[in-house]
Design a protein around this motif. Structure first.
Motif, PDB file in Angstrom:
ATOM      1  N   PRO A  62      32.467  30.387  38.914  1.00  9.65           N
ATOM      2  CA  PRO A  62      31.732  30.501  40.275  1.00  9.65           C
ATOM      3  C   PRO A  62      32.694  30.297  41.684  1.00  9.65           C
ATOM      4  O   PRO A  62      32.134  31.031  42.486  1.00  9.65           O
ATOM      5  CB  PRO A  62      30.946  29.138  40.097  1.00  9.65           C
ATOM      6  N   ASP A  63      33.808  29.606  41.364  1.00 10.63           N
ATOM      7  CA  ASP A  63      34.647  29.732  42.595  1.00 10.63           C
ATOM      8  C   ASP A  63      35.659  30.803  42.752  1.00 10.63           C
ATOM      9  O   ASP A  63      36.621  30.813  43.591  1.00 10.63           O
ATOM     10  CB  ASP A  63      35.401  28.209  42.652  1.00 10.63           C
ATOM     11  N   GLY A  64      35.670  31.761  41.806  1.00  8.18           N
ATOM     12  CA  GLY A  64      36.429  32.769  41.962  1.00  8.18           C
ATOM     13  C   GLY A  64      36.316  33.747  43.107  1.00  8.18           C
ATOM     14  O   GLY A  64      35.045  33.837  43.558  1.00  8.18           O
ATOM     15  N   ASN A  65      37.435  34.319  43.540  1.00  5.36           N
ATOM     16  CA  ASN A  65      37.190  35.219  44.723  1.00  5.36           C
ATOM     17  C   ASN A  65      37.838  36.549  44.542  1.00  5.36           C
ATOM     18  O   ASN A  65      38.035  37.240  45.332  1.00  5.36           O
ATOM     19  CB  ASN A  65      38.158  34.595  45.889  1.00  5.36           C
ATOM     20  N   VAL A  66      37.802  36.932  43.105  1.00  7.99           N
ATOM     21  CA  VAL A  66      38.096  38.377  42.814  1.00  7.99           C
ATOM     22  C   VAL A  66      37.490  38.521  41.268  1.00  7.99           C
ATOM     23  O   VAL A  66      37.415  37.855  40.417  1.00  7.99           O
ATOM     24  CB  VAL A  66      39.726  38.853  42.730  1.00  7.99           C
TER      25      VAL A  66
ATOM     26  N   PHE B  68      46.236  42.990  44.016  1.00  9.70           N
ATOM     27  CA  PHE B  68      45.165  42.339  45.273  1.00  9.70           C
ATOM     28  C   PHE B  68      45.422  42.855  46.606  1.00  9.70           C
ATOM     29  O   PHE B  68      44.690  43.167  47.382  1.00  9.70           O
ATOM     30  CB  PHE B  68      45.231  40.665  45.053  1.00  9.70           C
ATOM     31  N   ASN B  69      46.896  42.807  46.938  1.00  6.31           N
ATOM     32  CA  ASN B  69      47.111  43.226  48.402  1.00  6.31           C
ATOM     33  C   ASN B  69      46.762  45.016  48.737  1.00  6.31           C
ATOM     34  O   ASN B  69      46.010  45.072  49.827  1.00  6.31           O
ATOM     35  CB  ASN B  69      48.557  43.307  48.567  1.00  6.31           C
ATOM     36  N   LEU B  70      47.008  45.572  47.918  1.00  2.00           N
ATOM     37  CA  LEU B  70      46.531  47.070  47.865  1.00  2.00           C
ATOM     38  C   LEU B  70      45.108  47.164  47.859  1.00  2.00           C
ATOM     39  O   LEU B  70      44.410  47.931  48.576  1.00  2.00           O
ATOM     40  CB  LEU B  70      47.142  47.779  46.521  1.00  2.00           C
ATOM     41  N   SER B  71      44.309  46.503  46.934  1.00  2.00           N
ATOM     42  CA  SER B  71      42.916  46.448  47.040  1.00  2.00           C
ATOM     43  C   SER B  71      42.243  45.897  48.380  1.00  2.00           C
ATOM     44  O   SER B  71      41.458  46.576  48.803  1.00  2.00           O
ATOM     45  CB  SER B  71      42.329  45.840  45.650  1.00  2.00           C
ATOM     46  N   SER B  72      42.718  45.036  48.895  1.00  2.00           N
ATOM     47  CA  SER B  72      42.273  44.469  50.066  1.00  2.00           C
ATOM     48  C   SER B  72      42.572  45.476  51.109  1.00  2.00           C
ATOM     49  O   SER B  72      41.588  45.434  52.157  1.00  2.00           O
ATOM     50  CB  SER B  72      42.908  42.927  50.305  1.00  2.00           C
ATOM     51  N   ASP B  73      43.358  46.076  51.197  1.00  3.36           N
ATOM     52  CA  ASP B  73      43.807  46.988  52.268  1.00  3.36           C
ATOM     53  C   ASP B  73      42.903  48.217  52.192  1.00  3.36           C
ATOM     54  O   ASP B  73      42.447  48.727  53.111  1.00  3.36           O
ATOM     55  CB  ASP B  73      45.166  47.424  52.367  1.00  3.36           C
ATOM     56  N   SER B  74      42.657  48.709  50.855  1.00  6.16           N
ATOM     57  CA  SER B  74      41.854  49.864  50.701  1.00  6.16           C
ATOM     58  C   SER B  74      40.309  49.694  50.541  1.00  6.16           C
ATOM     59  O   SER B  74      39.613  50.820  50.825  1.00  6.16           O
ATOM     60  CB  SER B  74      42.205  50.515  49.484  1.00  6.16           C
TER      61      SER B  74
ATOM     62  N   ALA C  42      35.127  46.584  53.960  1.00  2.50           N
ATOM     63  CA  ALA C  42      34.033  45.458  54.351  1.00  2.50           C
ATOM     64  C   ALA C  42      32.598  45.921  53.747  1.00  2.50           C
ATOM     65  O   ALA C  42      31.921  45.062  53.423  1.00  2.50           O
ATOM     66  CB  ALA C  42      34.338  44.880  55.303  1.00  2.50           C
ATOM     67  N   THR C  43      32.361  47.131  54.207  1.00 10.36           N
ATOM     68  CA  THR C  43      30.775  47.310  54.090  1.00 10.36           C
ATOM     69  C   THR C  43      30.490  47.939  53.010  1.00 10.36           C
ATOM     70  O   THR C  43      29.379  48.461  52.552  1.00 10.36           O
ATOM     71  CB  THR C  43      30.394  48.326  55.154  1.00 10.36           C
ATOM     72  N   ASP C  44      31.589  48.219  51.857  1.00 16.65           N
ATOM     73  CA  ASP C  44      31.172  48.892  50.726  1.00 16.65           C
ATOM     74  C   ASP C  44      30.760  47.989  49.802  1.00 16.65           C
ATOM     75  O   ASP C  44      31.208  47.154  49.068  1.00 16.65           O
ATOM     76  CB  ASP C  44      32.437  49.528  50.310  1.00 16.65           C
ATOM     77  N   SER C  45      29.203  48.078  49.324  1.00 15.58           N
ATOM     78  CA  SER C  45      28.551  47.047  48.643  1.00 15.58           C
ATOM     79  C   SER C  45      29.036  47.017  46.979  1.00 15.58           C
ATOM     80  O   SER C  45      28.936  46.074  46.530  1.00 15.58           O
ATOM     81  CB  SER C  45      27.040  47.453  48.755  1.00 15.58           C
ATOM     82  N   ASP C  46      29.364  48.254  46.716  1.00 12.31           N
ATOM     83  CA  ASP C  46      29.983  48.331  45.562  1.00 12.31           C
ATOM     84  C   ASP C  46      31.437  47.879  45.099  1.00 12.31           C
ATOM     85  O   ASP C  46      31.793  47.519  43.912  1.00 12.31           O
ATOM     86  CB  ASP C  46      30.119  50.126  44.949  1.00 12.31           C
ATOM     87  N   SER C  47      32.058  47.518  46.174  1.00  9.55           N
ATOM     88  CA  SER C  47      33.398  46.956  45.776  1.00  9.55           C
ATOM     89  C   SER C  47      33.262  45.555  46.051  1.00  9.55           C
ATOM     90  O   SER C  47      34.309  44.658  46.072  1.00  9.55           O
ATOM     91  CB  SER C  47      34.266  47.473  46.964  1.00  9.55           C
ATOM     92  N   TYR C  48      32.202  44.845  46.296  1.00 10.92           N
ATOM     93  CA  TYR C  48      32.113  43.383  46.426  1.00 10.92           C
ATOM     94  C   TYR C  48      31.033  42.887  45.571  1.00 10.92           C
ATOM     95  O   TYR C  48      30.044  43.422  45.323  1.00 10.92           O
ATOM     96  CB  TYR C  48      31.806  43.073  47.798  1.00 10.92           C
TER      97      TYR C  48
ATOM     98  N   ASP D 224      29.165  39.004  45.539  1.00  7.72           N
ATOM     99  CA  ASP D 224      29.081  37.670  45.891  1.00  7.72           C
ATOM    100  C   ASP D 224      30.111  37.270  46.600  1.00  7.72           C
ATOM    101  O   ASP D 224      30.885  36.370  46.456  1.00  7.72           O
ATOM    102  CB  ASP D 224      28.854  36.800  44.466  1.00  7.72           C
ATOM    103  N   GLY D 225      30.500  38.323  47.635  1.00  2.00           N
ATOM    104  CA  GLY D 225      31.466  37.961  48.456  1.00  2.00           C
ATOM    105  C   GLY D 225      33.101  38.012  47.761  1.00  2.00           C
ATOM    106  O   GLY D 225      34.223  37.805  48.477  1.00  2.00           O
ATOM    107  N   ALA D 226      33.325  38.299  46.545  1.00  2.00           N
ATOM    108  CA  ALA D 226      34.462  38.378  45.893  1.00  2.00           C
ATOM    109  C   ALA D 226      34.553  39.882  45.608  1.00  2.00           C
ATOM    110  O   ALA D 226      33.803  40.825  45.198  1.00  2.00           O
ATOM    111  CB  ALA D 226      34.449  37.966  44.518  1.00  2.00           C
ATOM    112  N   VAL D 227      35.921  40.708  45.904  1.00  2.00           N
ATOM    113  CA  VAL D 227      36.217  41.879  45.970  1.00  2.00           C
ATOM    114  C   VAL D 227      36.224  42.376  44.330  1.00  2.00           C
ATOM    115  O   VAL D 227      36.602  41.567  43.444  1.00  2.00           O
ATOM    116  CB  VAL D 227      37.728  42.093  46.288  1.00  2.00           C
TER     117      VAL D 227
END
Length: 333
Positions: free
Chosen positions: A12-16, A44-50, A53-59, A61-64
């Motif tokens: 539950p506390d995971g962020n990816v 993770f660095n590459l995914s964060s850059d690419s 933030a508005t792409d719903s399929d890429s998140y 519950d707040g996790a990439v």
């Protein structure tokens, strides 16, 4: 994103969120993975850059969300080592996954642990422990091809010789039955073909040097039994001749297993002749075992490109082994 979640590794506390190739969702802590693996940190660095933030399929519950090409089993076993290490002994499938994943994601401590555990389970370092590995390959022939693929991709040359030997001495012409879904590498086929010829050459050397291929010897000095075993009657001589012929045929097909059996089948000898006989057999057993890397032309470091190795295989003129260099020609490109 409506994907099934892994029952043990969706925190539950995971962020990816990591999606396996068979579409199972893992949710873990990015910082813990990045700390253990530079490859994951870069990912993770590459995914964060690419990822926008508005792409719903890429998140989720707040996790990439990051899609991987690893199987669910491979990810599950890697995460088990990281977060739920059991005290029980791991099986071979688990160790293969751990080695494959730790090599891919540059997790050196897990990689070294996996190699140690794997070599303990399928030992190839000494001739005394070789039967453990050979017996496994007899029960599961496809394992040999799997171990070859693993050893080459993960740079573990220690596990290769006995795996090549097992394939070279398998009683089947259909490698599809052995390889399953694994690709049949052309250059490995060259190694196997030439390796078979070299094994036969080694056995011919043994035949030439053997005083008696029925695995019996003339008497040694101070022999305890000069009448029953060492001076056979005419019928006994015929039996002995048949045993000699059998030794030539069976030994050429699988010299290591034949010599292992021979060292355990000499109880009818007197104690002095038996000790001399066993020592003689073990000398040849060690000779063949130690020659396996050269028989299959396996580099100790496994850093040579496959094509360079095949070039050597097909151009060696000073090899102590006899083989036909035109058995499998290198394909033109």
């Amino acid at each position: 994103m409506n994907l099934p979640r892994h029952p043990d590794f969706y925190f539950p506390d995971g962020n990816v969120c990591l999606v396996s190739k068979d579409l199972i969702l893992f949710r873990v802590l990015k910082s813990q993975l990045a700390q253990r693996s530079e490859a994951f940190a870069d990912l993770f660095n590459l995914s964060s850059d690419s990822v926008a933030a508005t792409d719903s399929d890429s998140y989720l519950d707040g996790a990439v969300v990051i899609r991987l090409d690893d199987s669910t089993k491979d990810l599950e076993r890697l995460f088990t080592i990281l977060w739920q290490p059991p005290l029980k002994k791991y099986n071979l499938d688990f160790l293969c996954s751990a080695l494959r994943m730790s090599t891919k994601y540059v997790m050196e401590s897990i990689r070294q642990w996996s190699i140690l555990q794997l070599i303990e389970m399928i030992p190839g370092d000494t001739v005394i422990r070789a039967p453990i590995t050979l017996n496994l390959y007899v029960k599961e022939p496809s394992r040999a091809r799997e171990i070859i693929d693993l050893g080459q991709k993960c740079y573990v040359p220690e596990i290769l010789p006995l795996a090549f030997y097992a394939l070279a001495t398998t009683n089947t012409e259909d490698l599809d039955l052995l390889c399953g879904e694994l690709p049949k590498d052309y250059y490995d086929m060259v190694r196997l073909s030439l390796g078979k010829d070299r094994l036969r050459s080694l056995w011919r050397d043994y035949v030439k040097s053997s005083k008696d291929l029925s695995m019996q010897f003339d008497t040694i000095p101070e022999c305890e039994n000069l009448t029953t075993y060492h001076t056979p009657c005419e019928i006994g001589r015929k039996v002995k001749a048949n045993a000699r012929q059998e030794a030539v045929m069976l030994g050429a097909a699988d010299p290591l297993r034949y010599l292992f059996r021979a060292t355990n089948g000499v109880s009818t000898m007197c104690s002095r002749c038996q000790s001399t006989h066993v020592a003689y057999l073990r000398t040849h057993l060690n000779r063949i075992f130690e020659a396996l890397p050269k028989v299959f032309n396996l580099s100790k470091t496994q850093q040579e490109p496959a094509r360079a190795i095949v070039g050597k295989l097909l151009s060696l003129n000073n090899s102590p082994f006899t083989y036909a260099p035109t058995t499998l020609p290198v394909p033109s490109h």
